[in-house]
Scaffold this active site. Sequence first.
Site, PDB file in Angstrom:
ATOM      1  N   HIS A  18       0.793  -1.134  -0.096  1.00  8.29           N
ATOM      2  CA  HIS A  18       0.008   0.017  -0.071  1.00  8.29           C
ATOM      3  C   HIS A  18       0.942   1.299   0.066  1.00  8.29           C
ATOM      4  O   HIS A  18       1.381   1.501   0.981  1.00  8.29           O
ATOM      5  CB  HIS A  18      -0.906   0.271   1.302  1.00  8.29           C
ATOM      6  CG  HIS A  18      -1.984   1.123   1.251  1.00  8.29           C
ATOM      7  ND1 HIS A  18      -3.194   1.110   1.943  1.00  8.29           N
ATOM      8  CD2 HIS A  18      -1.833   2.351   1.057  1.00  8.29           C
ATOM      9  CE1 HIS A  18      -3.718   2.108   1.563  1.00  8.29           C
ATOM     10  NE2 HIS A  18      -3.082   2.923   0.993  1.00  8.29           N
ATOM     11  N   HIS A  20       1.527   5.497  -1.684  1.00  9.96           N
ATOM     12  CA  HIS A  20       1.159   6.405  -2.440  1.00  9.96           C
ATOM     13  C   HIS A  20       2.445   7.018  -2.923  1.00  9.96           C
ATOM     14  O   HIS A  20       3.512   7.444  -2.182  1.00  9.96           O
ATOM     15  CB  HIS A  20       0.563   7.614  -1.557  1.00  9.96           C
ATOM     16  CG  HIS A  20      -0.704   7.125  -0.886  1.00  9.96           C
ATOM     17  ND1 HIS A  20      -1.918   7.248  -1.700  1.00  9.96           N
ATOM     18  CD2 HIS A  20      -1.173   6.396   0.136  1.00  9.96           C
ATOM     19  CE1 HIS A  20      -2.976   6.607  -0.897  1.00  9.96           C
ATOM     20  NE2 HIS A  20      -2.473   6.178   0.020  1.00  9.96           N
ATOM     21  N   LYS A 104      -9.379  -0.162  -6.202  1.00 10.28           N
ATOM     22  CA  LYS A 104      -9.398   0.300  -4.692  1.00 10.28           C
ATOM     23  C   LYS A 104     -10.795   0.883  -4.547  1.00 10.28           C
ATOM     24  O   LYS A 104     -11.163   1.839  -5.391  1.00 10.28           O
ATOM     25  CB  LYS A 104      -8.447   1.155  -4.695  1.00 10.28           C
ATOM     26  CG  LYS A 104      -8.346   2.191  -3.053  1.00 10.28           C
ATOM     27  CD  LYS A 104      -7.947   1.037  -2.037  1.00 10.28           C
ATOM     28  CE  LYS A 104      -7.999   2.086  -0.680  1.00 10.28           C
ATOM     29  NZ  LYS A 104      -6.691   2.695  -0.421  1.00 10.28           N
ATOM     30  N   HIS A 141     -10.337   1.013   1.723  1.00  8.87           N
ATOM     31  CA  HIS A 141     -10.311   1.868   2.655  1.00  8.87           C
ATOM     32  C   HIS A 141     -11.557   1.621   3.540  1.00  8.87           C
ATOM     33  O   HIS A 141     -12.457   2.176   3.339  1.00  8.87           O
ATOM     34  CB  HIS A 141     -10.211   3.399   2.220  1.00  8.87           C
ATOM     35  CG  HIS A 141     -10.019   4.237   3.183  1.00  8.87           C
ATOM     36  ND1 HIS A 141      -8.711   4.846   3.380  1.00  8.87           N
ATOM     37  CD2 HIS A 141     -10.547   4.845   4.192  1.00  8.87           C
ATOM     38  CE1 HIS A 141      -8.731   5.919   4.393  1.00  8.87           C
ATOM     39  NE2 HIS A 141      -9.950   5.699   5.025  1.00  8.87           N
ATOM     40  N   HIS A 179      -4.521  -0.839   5.868  1.00  6.23           N
ATOM     41  CA  HIS A 179      -4.345   0.027   6.881  1.00  6.23           C
ATOM     42  C   HIS A 179      -5.070  -0.238   8.067  1.00  6.23           C
ATOM     43  O   HIS A 179      -5.821   0.663   8.479  1.00  6.23           O
ATOM     44  CB  HIS A 179      -4.120   1.355   6.543  1.00  6.23           C
ATOM     45  CG  HIS A 179      -5.122   2.126   5.702  1.00  6.23           C
ATOM     46  ND1 HIS A 179      -6.478   2.003   5.848  1.00  6.23           N
ATOM     47  CD2 HIS A 179      -5.025   3.014   4.654  1.00  6.23           C
ATOM     48  CE1 HIS A 179      -7.111   2.420   4.929  1.00  6.23           C
ATOM     49  NE2 HIS A 179      -6.414   3.128   4.274  1.00  6.23           N
ATOM     50  N   ASP A 252       1.232   2.605   3.431  1.00  2.00           N
ATOM     51  CA  ASP A 252       0.450   3.817   3.357  1.00  2.00           C
ATOM     52  C   ASP A 252       1.389   5.021   3.465  1.00  2.00           C
ATOM     53  O   ASP A 252       0.814   6.071   3.940  1.00  2.00           O
ATOM     54  CB  ASP A 252      -0.691   3.798   4.434  1.00  2.00           C
ATOM     55  CG  ASP A 252      -1.751   4.780   3.919  1.00  2.00           C
ATOM     56  OD1 ASP A 252      -2.008   5.153   2.919  1.00  2.00           O
ATOM     57  OD2 ASP A 252      -2.569   5.347   4.855  1.00  2.00           O
TER      58      ASP A 252
END
Length: 350
Positions: A18, A20, A104, A141, A179, A252
């Site tokens: 995960h 970004h 996602k 999420h 997460h 994350d």
Amino acid sequence: MRDTTLTELSIRRPDDWHLHLRDGAMLAGVIGDTSRHFARAIIMPNLVPPVVTTDDAAGYRQRILDALPQGDRFEPLMTLYLTEHTNPDDVEAGHRSGLIRAVKLYPAGATTNSHSGVRDLAKVMPVLERMAKIGLTLCVHGEVTTPEIDIFDREAVFIETVLDPLRERLPELRITMEHVTTKDGVDYIRTAKANLAGSITTHHLIINRNAILVGGIRPHYYCLPVAKREEHRLALREAATSGDAHFFLGTDSAPHADPLKECGCGCAGIYTSINTMSCLAHVFEEEGALDRLEAFTSLHGPAWYGLPPNEERIRLLRRDTPVVFPARRDTGAGPVTVFDPMFPLYWDVA
């Protein structure tokens, strides 16, 4: 119990399930912190505009590869941002091509750049049904966003009102609860019979909500899902270090330029790519579980996503003096503050 007699550890090169990376100047400024240590990463699609089609994902993947430091070997594993207009045929074609590894689900408004997310789950059921049929993983999420629900309860309510009903309706759908931040999430994943796993971040193993709020508001510890009470942090540490194959690393790591964090309405996100392996070795050492670090970072995730573990290995050394990391990473998009675990780190990637 910490065992300080072990000073060297060799593990398979880890993956981040995960991540970004953003785009443009920010991507160029941070990608090296991941590619230095990690072989692969599931790349989040919440750009502006989001990565919603297979063509979008192909273009983004190429931009990531173009930004890699020379000589680094890194494979971005691409995802699609689920919207109420996502085309099931495009999703299947992307999956069949080998490009798309997951889709996602962002509940609309749940986190950074999630305003294009799903408001009515019924409208995306054709996509989810197709994904269940072809074996494509849904990354979620896991928070509700209705205003009457306290932000610290969003994960538990999501499990009860969204995730559990979805799994009952589509038991064959593979779901990664990303997460995980609560004991509720850990317990739910552990009682699932099949097709459910959870990623755990570096920072949720280290901070609780006091880090954000005690002694003043500290924006560089603010993330979504927000850090919870100490009992939840301890449950996450137990799950991560237990050897349970349902749990694996998803950092994350989420870079934001400091002015966007240090303002009247600061962005959610913590940047951990640069020091994650040092932080994790510290946590696993504290829990007397260094022998299980490789499973959490390098084995459980590939097994869940149907990929072989990396053959290449990395070495972690326990230094006599603390490892020094930069306080911030300078990028063309502005400075990004690096996660400070608030204790010295002695483990270093050699």
